[in-house]
Write a protein that holds these residues in place. Structure first.
Motif, PDB file in Angstrom:
ATOM      1  N   ALA A  41       4.629  -5.716  -5.420  1.00  0.00           N
ATOM      2  CA  ALA A  41       3.959  -5.265  -4.204  1.00  0.00           C
ATOM      3  C   ALA A  41       4.857  -5.420  -2.972  1.00  0.00           C
ATOM      4  O   ALA A  41       4.373  -5.356  -1.844  1.00  0.00           O
ATOM      5  CB  ALA A  41       2.663  -6.051  -3.988  1.00  0.00           C
ATOM      6  N   SER A  42       6.148  -5.605  -3.191  1.00  0.00           N
ATOM      7  CA  SER A  42       7.058  -5.809  -2.062  1.00  0.00           C
ATOM      8  C   SER A  42       7.399  -4.488  -1.382  1.00  0.00           C
ATOM      9  O   SER A  42       7.136  -3.399  -1.909  1.00  0.00           O
ATOM     10  CB  SER A  42       8.338  -6.503  -2.528  1.00  0.00           C
ATOM     11  OG  SER A  42       9.046  -5.685  -3.450  1.00  0.00           O
ATOM     12  N   GLU A  52       5.905   0.228   0.838  1.00  0.00           N
ATOM     13  CA  GLU A  52       5.877  -0.388  -0.485  1.00  0.00           C
ATOM     14  C   GLU A  52       6.740   0.388  -1.482  1.00  0.00           C
ATOM     15  O   GLU A  52       6.772   1.615  -1.468  1.00  0.00           O
ATOM     16  CB  GLU A  52       4.442  -0.453  -1.000  1.00  0.00           C
ATOM     17  CG  GLU A  52       3.552  -1.350  -0.164  1.00  0.00           C
ATOM     18  CD  GLU A  52       2.108  -1.296  -0.626  1.00  0.00           C
ATOM     19  OE1 GLU A  52       1.774  -2.006  -1.592  1.00  0.00           O
ATOM     20  OE2 GLU A  52       1.329  -0.563  -0.016  1.00  0.00           O
ATOM     21  N   ARG A  53       7.392  -0.362  -2.370  1.00  0.00           N
ATOM     22  CA  ARG A  53       8.212   0.282  -3.404  1.00  0.00           C
ATOM     23  C   ARG A  53       7.345   1.070  -4.373  1.00  0.00           C
ATOM     24  O   ARG A  53       7.769   2.097  -4.895  1.00  0.00           O
ATOM     25  CB  ARG A  53       9.008  -0.772  -4.181  1.00  0.00           C
ATOM     26  CG  ARG A  53      10.087  -1.475  -3.374  1.00  0.00           C
ATOM     27  CD  ARG A  53      10.951  -2.324  -4.284  1.00  0.00           C
ATOM     28  NE  ARG A  53      10.169  -3.360  -4.970  1.00  0.00           N
ATOM     29  CZ  ARG A  53      10.350  -3.721  -6.230  1.00  0.00           C
ATOM     30  NH1 ARG A  53      11.257  -3.117  -6.981  1.00  0.00           N
ATOM     31  NH2 ARG A  53       9.615  -4.685  -6.769  1.00  0.00           N
ATOM     32  N   SER A 199       0.470  -3.412   1.398  1.00  0.00           N
ATOM     33  CA  SER A 199       0.219  -4.727   0.805  1.00  0.00           C
ATOM     34  C   SER A 199       0.943  -5.843   1.546  1.00  0.00           C
ATOM     35  O   SER A 199       0.518  -7.000   1.517  1.00  0.00           O
ATOM     36  CB  SER A 199       0.645  -4.726  -0.666  1.00  0.00           C
ATOM     37  OG  SER A 199      -0.053  -3.727  -1.387  1.00  0.00           O
ATOM     38  N   ALA A 200       2.050  -5.502   2.222  1.00  0.00           N
ATOM     39  CA  ALA A 200       2.800  -6.516   2.967  1.00  0.00           C
ATOM     40  C   ALA A 200       1.944  -7.169   4.046  1.00  0.00           C
ATOM     41  O   ALA A 200       2.192  -8.324   4.414  1.00  0.00           O
ATOM     42  CB  ALA A 200       4.051  -5.898   3.594  1.00  0.00           C
ATOM     43  N   ARG A 325       5.542  12.771   5.016  1.00  0.00           N
ATOM     44  CA  ARG A 325       4.676  12.442   3.892  1.00  0.00           C
ATOM     45  C   ARG A 325       5.405  11.539   2.901  1.00  0.00           C
ATOM     46  O   ARG A 325       6.635  11.530   2.836  1.00  0.00           O
ATOM     47  CB  ARG A 325       4.233  13.726   3.165  1.00  0.00           C
ATOM     48  CG  ARG A 325       3.858  14.868   4.074  1.00  0.00           C
ATOM     49  CD  ARG A 325       2.655  14.571   4.936  1.00  0.00           C
ATOM     50  NE  ARG A 325       1.438  14.478   4.140  1.00  0.00           N
ATOM     51  CZ  ARG A 325       0.223  14.364   4.656  1.00  0.00           C
ATOM     52  NH1 ARG A 325       0.061  14.341   5.973  1.00  0.00           N
ATOM     53  NH2 ARG A 325      -0.839  14.276   3.869  1.00  0.00           N
ATOM     54  N   VAL A 326       4.632  10.792   2.106  1.00  0.00           N
ATOM     55  CA  VAL A 326       5.195   9.927   1.074  1.00  0.00           C
ATOM     56  C   VAL A 326       4.597  10.312  -0.274  1.00  0.00           C
ATOM     57  O   VAL A 326       3.384  10.488  -0.402  1.00  0.00           O
ATOM     58  CB  VAL A 326       4.916   8.440   1.370  1.00  0.00           C
ATOM     59  CG1 VAL A 326       5.125   7.583   0.123  1.00  0.00           C
ATOM     60  CG2 VAL A 326       5.804   7.951   2.491  1.00  0.00           C
ATOM     61  N   LEU A 327       5.468  10.444  -1.277  1.00  0.00           N
ATOM     62  CA  LEU A 327       5.049  10.794  -2.628  1.00  0.00           C
ATOM     63  C   LEU A 327       5.742   9.876  -3.618  1.00  0.00           C
ATOM     64  O   LEU A 327       6.946   9.620  -3.509  1.00  0.00           O
ATOM     65  CB  LEU A 327       5.391  12.258  -2.911  1.00  0.00           C
ATOM     66  CG  LEU A 327       4.962  12.836  -4.261  1.00  0.00           C
ATOM     67  CD1 LEU A 327       4.567  14.300  -4.113  1.00  0.00           C
ATOM     68  CD2 LEU A 327       6.072  12.734  -5.301  1.00  0.00           C
TER      69      LEU A 327
END
Length: 439
Positions: A41-42, A52-53, A199-200, A325-327
């Motif tokens: 969750a880093s 998040e990765r 999550s951070a 955007r993030v995918l």
């Protein structure tokens, strides 16, 4: 002075266990190999923005996470939003959420669509103990039919378990159905949650409060061995030095635990050896435009080299990206799978070609940033005998405790579930510390 506890691993279970223990008045040291906390969750830096990765989302019923946010005064950071999913089948993208979507899902015949709807309702009313010994693939074929299995369920099983798909318990897929059903506010809506900052937000807040209460965090700490004698853990060896402890909690993978706990053998360790674990391989993309309007797209097309993709900004808008955007395109793989040897550029090329199939308006020029992440031990397999073989949090060593996401079976690995394991291990360690006399 209170007893000293060492927690190995700074992922969600580890930081939660350490935080719970420090509240009891114990002295606690948290050891993490990486330069940052969070584990799977880093976060990492994306052109000045922490993201998040791997993707995470929250369902109704993720109580340990919700309670932790409440405790830390962060409830206002949790947001719920309508979520949509789709299937890309043989060149066509089908929405897949409402009864109308199911009726319009022409990848299946009308009888298959009706059977699928009824089977899903029936499955959600079944009991875990009845499904645990059954294999998921055979159960899904029997419930939904062969064509529906191939189109809807086989991609998911391949996505999560690779060549282990035929070994998985039917209770695992049942638990996934039940978890997602809790987020259905009606037959027409599904709400999923996200945390502002990812999550951070909660990991960092736990760590900050842990330190404020006197806890010690050591990053870049490579634990070499858990030291044991006469049925008790004495501490750990880290960086060539001995760190004494009155209780030890391990939150690392079971394979890593086995290499650390060399003084522990017998049925408990043999049980750990029987749990297969596969890794995760994930392409992260920052894009100028979205590919689809859906949060989750499962794929059933021989031209597409992945089983599903998650457009995270269709759930969490991430305004800090200025409209980008993030995918995520994840795939679970065995540790020896040759796809781990692919270069990042090879992955980017084949996956972006597939995105252009899903949306012909997509082109490689829309990629602002890309990265490929690989973790070889991410997902334990939920086998049909999990109810009798899952390791207990309390090991045969009185003051040594183990958390592993296999202990969540038949439920899938989640941050909320990991927090629950952290709480359970901390309670055990607190009881062990209660018997320690002050020096």
């Amino acid at each position: 002075m209170a007893g000293h506890a060492v927690v190995i691993g700074g992922g969600p279970a580890g930081i939660k266990a350490a935080h719970e223990l420090i509240k009891t008045g114990a002295r606690v040291t948290l050891l993490e190999t990486a330069p940052i906390l969070g584990g799977l969750a880093s976060v990492f830096d994306v052109q000045g923005v922490r993201i998040e990765r791997y993707y995470h989302f929250i369902c109704k019923g993720d109580d340990h996470l919700v309670h932790t946010l409440d405790e830390l005064g962060l409830s206002h950071k949790l947001h719920w939003r309508d979520s949509r999913m789709a299937y890309f089948v043989d060149g066509t993208l089908y929405p897949f959420l409402t009864p109308v979507d199911l009726l319009a899902f022409h990848a299946l015949s009308v009888p298959d669509r009706l059977r699928a709807g009824l089977a899903l309702k029936l499955a959600q009313r079944m009991r875990e103990e009845d499904l645990a010994p059954k294999k998921a693939t055979a159960w899904l074929r029997r419930m939904f039919g062969e064509r529906t299995y191939r189109v809807i369920w086989e991609p998911l099983m391949r996505f999560k378990f690779a060549e282990h798909a035929d070994e998985v318990s039917a209770a695992w897929i049942w638990a996934r159905m039940v978890r997602l059903s809790r987020s259905r506010t009606s037959a027409w809506r599904e709400e999923l949650g996200y945390i502002e900052g990812g999550s951070a937000t909660v990991i960092d807040a736990l760590a900050d409060d842990f330190r404020r209460r006197g806890g010690r965090v050591v990053l870049g700490a490579s634990v070499e061995q858990i030291l044991m004698a006469d049925g008790r853990a004495l501490g750990v060896r880290v960086g060539g030095e001995t760190m004494p402890a009155d209780a030890v909690i391990s939150t690392v993978t079971t394979s890593r635990f086995r290499s650390l706990a060399t003084g522990l053998d017998g049925a408990y360790m043999r049980g750990l050896e029987r749990i297969p674990t596969i890794g995760i391989f994930c392409l992260f993309l920052r894009l100028k435009e979205r590919v689809t309007p859906f949060f989750w797209v499962n794929t059933h097309d021989p031209r597409v080299p992945f089983a599903g993709m998650i457009e995270y900004t269709n759930l969490n808008p991430l305004p800090e990206l200025g409209g980008d955007r993030v995918l995520y395109v994840p795939q679970y793989l065995s540790a020896d799978d040759p796809r781990y040897a692919q270069t990042d550029e090879e992955v980017l090329g084949s996956y972006t070609d597939a995105l252009a199939l899903i949306n012909p308006a997509f082109d490689r020029g829309q990629v602002v940033f890309s990265a490929v992440f690989r973790d070889r031990y991410a997902q334990p397999i939920c086998l049909t005998d999990y109810r009798t073989t899952t390791p207990t949090v309390r090991t045969p060593v009185a003051n040594l405790f183990l958390t592993d996401s296999s202990q969540l079976h038949p439920h899938d690995r989640t941050i909320s579930g990991s927090f629950g394991l952290g709480v359970e291990s901390a309670r055990g360690a607190a009881s062990a510390l209660a018997g320690v006399e002050a020096p």
